[in-house]
Scaffold this motif. Structure first.
Motif, PDB file in Angstrom:
ATOM      1  N   ARG A   1       0.824  -1.202   0.000  1.00 20.01           N
ATOM      2  CA  ARG A   1       0.000   0.000   0.000  1.00 20.01           C
ATOM      3  C   ARG A   1       0.859   1.253   0.000  1.00 20.01           C
ATOM      4  N   ASN A   2       0.570   2.154  -0.943  1.00 26.88           N
ATOM      5  CA  ASN A   2       1.180   3.468  -0.979  1.00 26.88           C
ATOM      6  C   ASN A   2       0.094   4.497  -0.672  1.00 26.88           C
ATOM      7  N   SER A   3       0.194   5.143   0.501  1.00 26.23           N
ATOM      8  CA  SER A   3      -0.853   6.063   0.943  1.00 26.23           C
ATOM      9  C   SER A   3      -0.824   7.385   0.194  1.00 26.23           C
ATOM     10  N   GLU A   4       0.333   7.821  -0.234  1.00 32.38           N
ATOM     11  CA  GLU A   4       0.458   9.127  -0.893  1.00 32.38           C
ATOM     12  C   GLU A   4      -0.374   9.201  -2.168  1.00 32.38           C
ATOM     13  N   PHE A   5      -0.372   8.131  -2.959  1.00 30.79           N
ATOM     14  CA  PHE A   5      -1.099   8.129  -4.226  1.00 30.79           C
ATOM     15  C   PHE A   5      -2.323   7.199  -4.195  1.00 30.79           C
ATOM     16  N   SER A   6      -2.742   6.761  -2.992  1.00 32.62           N
ATOM     17  CA  SER A   6      -3.892   5.857  -2.853  1.00 32.62           C
ATOM     18  C   SER A   6      -3.780   4.681  -3.822  1.00 32.62           C
ATOM     19  N   SER A   7      -2.624   4.072  -3.835  1.00 33.28           N
ATOM     20  CA  SER A   7      -2.357   2.959  -4.751  1.00 33.28           C
ATOM     21  C   SER A   7      -1.988   1.711  -3.954  1.00 33.28           C
ATOM     22  N   ASP A   8      -2.368   0.558  -4.463  1.00 37.99           N
ATOM     23  CA  ASP A   8      -2.038  -0.674  -3.758  1.00 37.99           C
ATOM     24  C   ASP A   8      -1.828  -1.813  -4.749  1.00 37.99           C
ATOM     25  N   LEU A   9      -1.282  -2.892  -4.235  1.00 34.83           N
ATOM     26  CA  LEU A   9      -1.006  -4.079  -5.052  1.00 34.83           C
ATOM     27  C   LEU A   9      -1.251  -5.325  -4.214  1.00 34.83           C
ATOM     28  N   PHE A  10      -2.036  -6.249  -4.757  1.00 31.30           N
ATOM     29  CA  PHE A  10      -2.249  -7.548  -4.131  1.00 31.30           C
ATOM     30  C   PHE A  10      -1.633  -8.624  -5.017  1.00 31.30           C
ATOM     31  N   THR A  11      -0.851  -9.505  -4.422  1.00 27.13           N
ATOM     32  CA  THR A  11      -0.286 -10.633  -5.173  1.00 27.13           C
ATOM     33  C   THR A  11      -0.541 -11.924  -4.412  1.00 27.13           C
ATOM     34  N   ALA A  12      -0.774 -12.981  -5.162  1.00 25.91           N
ATOM     35  CA  ALA A  12      -0.939 -14.327  -4.603  1.00 25.91           C
ATOM     36  C   ALA A  12      -0.116 -15.271  -5.458  1.00 25.91           C
ATOM     37  N   SER A  13       0.622 -16.143  -4.812  1.00 30.79           N
ATOM     38  CA  SER A  13       1.471 -17.074  -5.564  1.00 30.79           C
ATOM     39  C   SER A  13       1.353 -18.483  -4.999  1.00 30.79           C
ATOM     40  N   ALA A  14       1.556 -19.457  -5.864  1.00 31.04           N
ATOM     41  CA  ALA A  14       1.597 -20.866  -5.483  1.00 31.04           C
ATOM     42  C   ALA A  14       2.904 -21.440  -6.002  1.00 31.04           C
ATOM     43  N   GLY A  15       3.693 -22.017  -5.118  1.00 29.60           N
ATOM     44  CA  GLY A  15       4.990 -22.531  -5.549  1.00 29.60           C
ATOM     45  C   GLY A  15       5.637 -23.363  -4.464  1.00 29.60           C
TER      46      GLY A  15
END
Length: 237
Positions: free
Chosen positions: A92-106
């Protein structure tokens, strides 16, 4: 493991730690069953669009959740070196209201002692805002990383980690400041680092006076109870 079995294990472990004798031994082997970790950290991510977005690298906080199962050789007392994993990151980046969700299987693999590398297929879903508008989409890629388990107590560890994710975002929904919308595609790069509180589940092994090794589990209850009772009798004299 039932209550009676656990009481015997604790009692015998204390006795053997105080006065080990001959071949008789009660030992705990880590990394034989489950693995779970929850952590916090930092990092950055960058969404590059084929058209439209600026593609600025954003610093971000990181939350991490790891669920895994270790695979050792059946009947082997050594800690497993291979583990199947599901890994989730939220940045989460609060300054630009941006976020990223990642899910991985390995899987992860221990190179030596408590040092491991990991890799797998990943799904990434970025949501970013910038001067020109907002972008949101999802895509597939890969994730790779490494970590180290610093054990404390019997079944816990503090585990520093670093993870890199790369994904191709084939469908990005773009919304301009004025309200116009459209679609584009792009690429995502992300870096995570931090530390997790890790639960490392293991297995007790009991060695009889004759040297026979017995795995202390509910499935192996009869042999385990006999071995632990032998230890209990020996140190209750």
């Amino acid at each position: 493991m039932n209550k009676r079995l656990m009481i015997l294990v604790v009692a015998c472990a204390g006795a053997l730690a105080a006065a080990p004798l001959g071949a008789q031994e009660l030992a705990f082997v880590r990394r034989t069953v489950g693995y779970a970790a929850l952590g916090i950290g930092g990092g950055n991510f960058k969404l590059s669009c084929d058209s439209g977005c600026i593609g600025k690298q954003l610093s971000a906080n990181d939350l991490a959740l790891v669920l895994g199962h270790n695979f050792g050789r059946r009947g082997d007392r050594a800690p497993a070196r291979l583990r199947a994993e599901l890994i989730f990151h939220f940045q989460r980046n609060s300054e630009f209201s941006s976020d990223l969700f990642t899910a991985s299987a390995g899987a992860s693999f221990y190179l030596v002692n408590n040092l491991y590398i990991r890799g797998g297929a990943a799904y990434a879903r970025p949501s970013t805002e910038e001067v020109g508008g907002a972008y949101q989409g999802g895509g597939l890629g890969f994730q790779a990383g490494a970590g180290y388990d610093f054990h404390f107590a019997r079944t816990y560890a503090l585990s520093p980690y670093v993870t890199f994710t790369s994904a191709s975002i084939s469908h990005l929904e773009a919304t301009a400041v004025g309200g116009a919308s459209g679609t584009t595609s792009g690429k995502l790069r992300a870096l995570n680092f931090g530390v997790t509180l890790t639960r490392v589940i293991g297995t007790w092994w009991c060695t009889t006076q004759s040297g026979t090794q017995v795995k202390v589990t509910r499935r192996n209850r009869a042999a385990a109870m006999a071995c632990l009772a032998e230890v209990e009798r020996r140190y209750s004299r």
